[in-house]
Motif scaffolding. Structure first.
Motif, PDB file in Angstrom:
ATOM      1  N   SER A   1       0.870  -1.183   0.000  1.00 53.40           N
ATOM      2  CA  SER A   1       0.000   0.000   0.000  1.00 53.40           C
ATOM      3  C   SER A   1       0.903   1.227   0.000  1.00 53.40           C
ATOM      4  O   SER A   1       2.112   1.111   0.221  1.00 53.40           O
ATOM      5  CB  SER A   1      -0.901   0.010   1.234  1.00 53.40           C
ATOM      6  OG  SER A   1      -0.125   0.038   2.424  1.00 53.40           O
ATOM      7  N   TRP A   2       0.341   2.392  -0.230  1.00 52.75           N
ATOM      8  CA  TRP A   2       1.196   3.570  -0.302  1.00 52.75           C
ATOM      9  C   TRP A   2       0.472   4.828   0.166  1.00 52.75           C
ATOM     10  O   TRP A   2      -0.759   4.908   0.152  1.00 52.75           O
ATOM     11  CB  TRP A   2       1.714   3.780  -1.724  1.00 52.75           C
ATOM     12  CG  TRP A   2       0.686   3.624  -2.818  1.00 52.75           C
ATOM     13  CD1 TRP A   2       0.422   2.506  -3.533  1.00 52.75           C
ATOM     14  CD2 TRP A   2      -0.238   4.626  -3.286  1.00 52.75           C
ATOM     15  NE1 TRP A   2      -0.597   2.733  -4.430  1.00 52.75           N
ATOM     16  CE2 TRP A   2      -1.016   4.031  -4.305  1.00 52.75           C
ATOM     17  CE3 TRP A   2      -0.474   5.952  -2.957  1.00 52.75           C
ATOM     18  CZ2 TRP A   2      -2.014   4.720  -4.976  1.00 52.75           C
ATOM     19  CZ3 TRP A   2      -1.463   6.654  -3.626  1.00 52.75           C
ATOM     20  CH2 TRP A   2      -2.220   6.032  -4.629  1.00 52.75           C
ATOM     21  N   THR A   3       1.276   5.770   0.633  1.00 49.59           N
ATOM     22  CA  THR A   3       0.809   7.120   0.971  1.00 49.59           C
ATOM     23  C   THR A   3       1.803   8.107   0.353  1.00 49.59           C
ATOM     24  O   THR A   3       2.961   7.750   0.069  1.00 49.59           O
ATOM     25  CB  THR A   3       0.740   7.356   2.491  1.00 49.59           C
ATOM     26  OG1 THR A   3       2.046   7.146   3.059  1.00 49.59           O
ATOM     27  CG2 THR A   3      -0.263   6.413   3.141  1.00 49.59           C
ATOM     28  N   THR A   4       1.363   9.338   0.149  1.00 49.99           N
ATOM     29  CA  THR A   4       2.237  10.317  -0.501  1.00 49.99           C
ATOM     30  C   THR A   4       2.204  11.671   0.200  1.00 49.99           C
ATOM     31  O   THR A   4       1.218  12.031   0.859  1.00 49.99           O
ATOM     32  CB  THR A   4       1.842  10.533  -1.974  1.00 49.99           C
ATOM     33  OG1 THR A   4       0.529  11.113  -2.014  1.00 49.99           O
ATOM     34  CG2 THR A   4       1.861   9.234  -2.751  1.00 49.99           C
ATOM     35  N   ASP A   5       3.292  12.400   0.044  1.00 53.26           N
ATOM     36  CA  ASP A   5       3.370  13.819   0.394  1.00 53.26           C
ATOM     37  C   ASP A   5       3.980  14.532  -0.800  1.00 53.26           C
ATOM     38  O   ASP A   5       4.791  13.952  -1.542  1.00 53.26           O
ATOM     39  CB  ASP A   5       4.235  14.050   1.630  1.00 53.26           C
ATOM     40  CG  ASP A   5       3.527  13.653   2.911  1.00 53.26           C
ATOM     41  OD1 ASP A   5       2.440  14.197   3.176  1.00 53.26           O
ATOM     42  OD2 ASP A   5       4.059  12.784   3.634  1.00 53.26           O
ATOM     43  N   LEU A   6       3.622  15.790  -0.973  1.00 54.89           N
ATOM     44  CA  LEU A   6       4.110  16.559  -2.122  1.00 54.89           C
ATOM     45  C   LEU A   6       4.649  17.900  -1.641  1.00 54.89           C
ATOM     46  O   LEU A   6       3.987  18.599  -0.863  1.00 54.89           O
ATOM     47  CB  LEU A   6       2.981  16.778  -3.131  1.00 54.89           C
ATOM     48  CG  LEU A   6       3.352  17.529  -4.413  1.00 54.89           C
ATOM     49  CD1 LEU A   6       4.320  16.704  -5.261  1.00 54.89           C
ATOM     50  CD2 LEU A   6       2.095  17.862  -5.220  1.00 54.89           C
TER      51      LEU A   6
ATOM     52  N   ILE B   1       7.264  12.476  -2.044  1.00 53.72           N
ATOM     53  CA  ILE B   1       7.745  11.577  -0.991  1.00 53.72           C
ATOM     54  C   ILE B   1       6.684  10.489  -0.845  1.00 53.72           C
ATOM     55  O   ILE B   1       5.579  10.743  -0.365  1.00 53.72           O
ATOM     56  CB  ILE B   1       7.976  12.310   0.333  1.00 53.72           C
ATOM     57  CG1 ILE B   1       9.023  13.415   0.136  1.00 53.72           C
ATOM     58  CG2 ILE B   1       8.435  11.335   1.416  1.00 53.72           C
ATOM     59  CD1 ILE B   1       9.335  14.203   1.397  1.00 53.72           C
ATOM     60  N   ILE B   2       7.031   9.308  -1.314  1.00 51.74           N
ATOM     61  CA  ILE B   2       6.064   8.207  -1.387  1.00 51.74           C
ATOM     62  C   ILE B   2       6.499   7.104  -0.424  1.00 51.74           C
ATOM     63  O   ILE B   2       7.644   6.641  -0.485  1.00 51.74           O
ATOM     64  CB  ILE B   2       5.971   7.645  -2.819  1.00 51.74           C
ATOM     65  CG1 ILE B   2       5.682   8.783  -3.801  1.00 51.74           C
ATOM     66  CG2 ILE B   2       4.895   6.571  -2.908  1.00 51.74           C
ATOM     67  CD1 ILE B   2       5.746   8.369  -5.263  1.00 51.74           C
ATOM     68  N   THR B   3       5.602   6.712   0.443  1.00 48.47           N
ATOM     69  CA  THR B   3       5.889   5.659   1.411  1.00 48.47           C
ATOM     70  C   THR B   3       5.118   4.404   1.031  1.00 48.47           C
ATOM     71  O   THR B   3       3.887   4.420   0.963  1.00 48.47           O
ATOM     72  CB  THR B   3       5.505   6.094   2.836  1.00 48.47           C
ATOM     73  OG1 THR B   3       6.232   7.283   3.173  1.00 48.47           O
ATOM     74  CG2 THR B   3       5.840   5.008   3.853  1.00 48.47           C
TER      75      THR B   3
ATOM     76  N   ASP C   1       2.482  -7.099   5.193  1.00 45.71           N
ATOM     77  CA  ASP C   1       2.715  -7.635   6.535  1.00 45.71           C
ATOM     78  C   ASP C   1       3.330  -6.601   7.477  1.00 45.71           C
ATOM     79  O   ASP C   1       3.678  -6.919   8.625  1.00 45.71           O
ATOM     80  CB  ASP C   1       3.622  -8.862   6.466  1.00 45.71           C
ATOM     81  CG  ASP C   1       4.953  -8.558   5.782  1.00 45.71           C
ATOM     82  OD1 ASP C   1       5.199  -7.382   5.444  1.00 45.71           O
ATOM     83  OD2 ASP C   1       5.732  -9.508   5.591  1.00 45.71           O
ATOM     84  N   ASN C   2       3.458  -5.363   7.006  1.00 42.21           N
ATOM     85  CA  ASN C   2       4.013  -4.248   7.781  1.00 42.21           C
ATOM     86  C   ASN C   2       5.466  -4.446   8.207  1.00 42.21           C
ATOM     87  O   ASN C   2       5.965  -3.722   9.078  1.00 42.21           O
ATOM     88  CB  ASN C   2       3.162  -3.974   9.037  1.00 42.21           C
ATOM     89  CG  ASN C   2       1.794  -3.438   8.701  1.00 42.21           C
ATOM     90  OD1 ASN C   2       1.644  -2.611   7.795  1.00 42.21           O
ATOM     91  ND2 ASN C   2       0.774  -3.916   9.400  1.00 42.21           N
ATOM     92  N   LYS C   3       6.159  -5.387   7.588  1.00 40.47           N
ATOM     93  CA  LYS C   3       7.542  -5.639   7.971  1.00 40.47           C
ATOM     94  C   LYS C   3       8.523  -4.765   7.186  1.00 40.47           C
ATOM     95  O   LYS C   3       9.623  -4.498   7.657  1.00 40.47           O
ATOM     96  CB  LYS C   3       7.888  -7.115   7.781  1.00 40.47           C
ATOM     97  CG  LYS C   3       7.194  -8.035   8.787  1.00 40.47           C
ATOM     98  CD  LYS C   3       7.627  -9.482   8.599  1.00 40.47           C
ATOM     99  CE  LYS C   3       6.965 -10.388   9.629  1.00 40.47           C
ATOM    100  NZ  LYS C   3       7.371 -11.812   9.462  1.00 40.47           N
ATOM    101  N   LEU C   4       8.131  -4.362   6.002  1.00 39.69           N
ATOM    102  CA  LEU C   4       9.002  -3.525   5.175  1.00 39.69           C
ATOM    103  C   LEU C   4       8.313  -2.213   4.822  1.00 39.69           C
ATOM    104  O   LEU C   4       7.144  -2.207   4.421  1.00 39.69           O
ATOM    105  CB  LEU C   4       9.390  -4.246   3.885  1.00 39.69           C
ATOM    106  CG  LEU C   4      10.511  -5.277   3.954  1.00 39.69           C
ATOM    107  CD1 LEU C   4      10.780  -5.869   2.572  1.00 39.69           C
ATOM    108  CD2 LEU C   4      11.791  -4.678   4.507  1.00 39.69           C
ATOM    109  N   THR C   5       9.058  -1.123   4.963  1.00 37.99           N
ATOM    110  CA  THR C   5       8.578   0.204   4.582  1.00 37.99           C
ATOM    111  C   THR C   5       9.647   0.890   3.745  1.00 37.99           C
ATOM    112  O   THR C   5      10.822   0.927   4.130  1.00 37.99           O
ATOM    113  CB  THR C   5       8.263   1.063   5.815  1.00 37.99           C
ATOM    114  OG1 THR C   5       7.274   0.409   6.611  1.00 37.99           O
ATOM    115  CG2 THR C   5       7.746   2.427   5.408  1.00 37.99           C
ATOM    116  N   HIS C   6       9.236   1.399   2.600  1.00 44.76           N
ATOM    117  CA  HIS C   6      10.149   2.117   1.718  1.00 44.76           C
ATOM    118  C   HIS C   6       9.685   3.571   1.617  1.00 44.76           C
ATOM    119  O   HIS C   6       8.510   3.827   1.359  1.00 44.76           O
ATOM    120  CB  HIS C   6      10.154   1.512   0.309  1.00 44.76           C
ATOM    121  CG  HIS C   6      10.427   0.039   0.278  1.00 44.76           C
ATOM    122  ND1 HIS C   6      11.673  -0.485   0.040  1.00 44.76           N
ATOM    123  CD2 HIS C   6       9.595  -1.031   0.455  1.00 44.76           C
ATOM    124  CE1 HIS C   6      11.610  -1.811   0.065  1.00 44.76           C
ATOM    125  NE2 HIS C   6      10.362  -2.161   0.307  1.00 44.76           N
ATOM    126  N   THR C   7      10.600   4.500   1.806  1.00 45.22           N
ATOM    127  CA  THR C   7      10.306   5.920   1.614  1.00 45.22           C
ATOM    128  C   THR C   7      11.118   6.402   0.423  1.00 45.22           C
ATOM    129  O   THR C   7      12.357   6.370   0.450  1.00 45.22           O
ATOM    130  CB  THR C   7      10.656   6.741   2.861  1.00 45.22           C
ATOM    131  OG1 THR C   7       9.919   6.225   3.975  1.00 45.22           O
ATOM    132  CG2 THR C   7      10.299   8.207   2.659  1.00 45.22           C
TER     133      THR C   7
END
Length: 288
Positions: free
Chosen positions: A127-132, A149-151, A156-162
């Motif tokens: 899934s993803w969220t964004t800031d601009l 800035i995309i997260t 499984d909430n184990k990995l997060t990429h920003t």
């Protein structure tokens, strides 16, 4: 009485002469006085002398910025003002920005410069969220570009990429919450083709590259992007690359892999942006 009538024409002639002389010499005197007052003084031109950054012409001019020029604005290599932006102002739609970020991260993954792929597959759904954020130049208040800035968060909430990305797809930084990821030897992987892919410009010429450790990099890089996204660096490897864009003189960039207490980071930044912050910090220290 006759003498009185003789004097009146004379007075009118004198008044006319004074009026003509005044019209000729008074403006010249005033202009010279004003010129002498402002000579050798530099003042900033009012913002309204230039295109406002939200006009149609300014937006078109901003679209024509080269990828490296947008990178210079965002990193602060060129003076700019940063602020949160509205999504409707961006050139990319949010879903398009997310798709582009996935594509560019996968290219880095294929070059072994980023440890994970974001392609959707079994056990790899995100899934993803964004800031601009918008960056506008302070010299002319005309050019504006955007930092996404995309997260990405794995199911499984184990990995997060920003991911910090320009609208051209330049990944300025990719951060994953896994500091066990292997730092790969970059020197052989950074060639003209890979640099062109990273900076989304197929006309770049790679003039030189060298292993290089930027002084005080851990503290300097933290001040470039919003919200202290990069911080607490514990390990670093970096390559200094000298790049030519069109007919411009070569510019130096730092391509780096770093680790923090809980993350792995790949990124690229103009050396001039790091130098600028270092100089400002040095001046602040001297003042104190």
């Amino acid at each position: 009485m006759k003498n009185k009538y003789k004097i009146i024409p004379f007075l009118l002639i004198i008044l006319t002469v004074f009026t003509i002389c005044g019209a000729i010499f008074v403006p010249k005197y005033l202009l010279n006085r004003k010129y002498n007052n402002i000579q050798n003084k530099v003042t900033a031109a009012p913002e309204n002398y230039y295109l406002a950054s939200n006009t149609a012409m300014a937006k078109k001019a901003s679209e024509l910025l080269a990828t490296y020029e947008k990178t210079n604005l965002i990193t602060g290599s060129w003076d700019s003002v940063c602020k949160k932006a509205d999504y409707e102002d961006a050139l990319l739609k949010e879903t398009d920005a997310v798709a582009l970020a996935k594509q560019k991260i996968d290219e880095l993954y294929a070059m072994e410069l980023y440890p994970y792929s974001l392609s959707s597959s079994y056990n790899n759904w995100y899934s993803w969220t964004t800031d601009l954020y918008s960056y506008s130049d302070t010299s002319f208040n005309t050019y504006t570009c955007y930092l996404w800035i995309i997260t990405f968060t794995r199911f499984d909430n184990k990995l997060t990429h920003t991911i910090l990305m320009t609208e051209d797809g330049v990944i300025l930084a990719g951060i994953v919450n896994d500091n066990t990821a292997r730092i790969t030897p970059m020197f052989v992987r950074l060639n003209e083709d890979s640099i062109r892919s990273i900076l989304c410009d197929d006309k770049i010429r790679l003039e030189n590259k060298e292993v290089y450790s930027y002084p005080n990099f851990a503290n300097t890089i933290t001040e470039i992007y919003p919200d202290n996204i990069i911080s607490e660096i514990t390990e670093q490897t970096s390559i200094r690359v000298s790049l030519s864009f069109n007919a411009d003189a070569p510019s130096d960039y730092l391509v780096y892999q770093t680790k923090t207490n809980d993350s792995y980071i790949f990124g690229i930044v103009p050396i001039t942006a790091l130098d600028k912050i270092s100089d400002e910090n040095a001046q602040t220290t001297e003042t104190l």
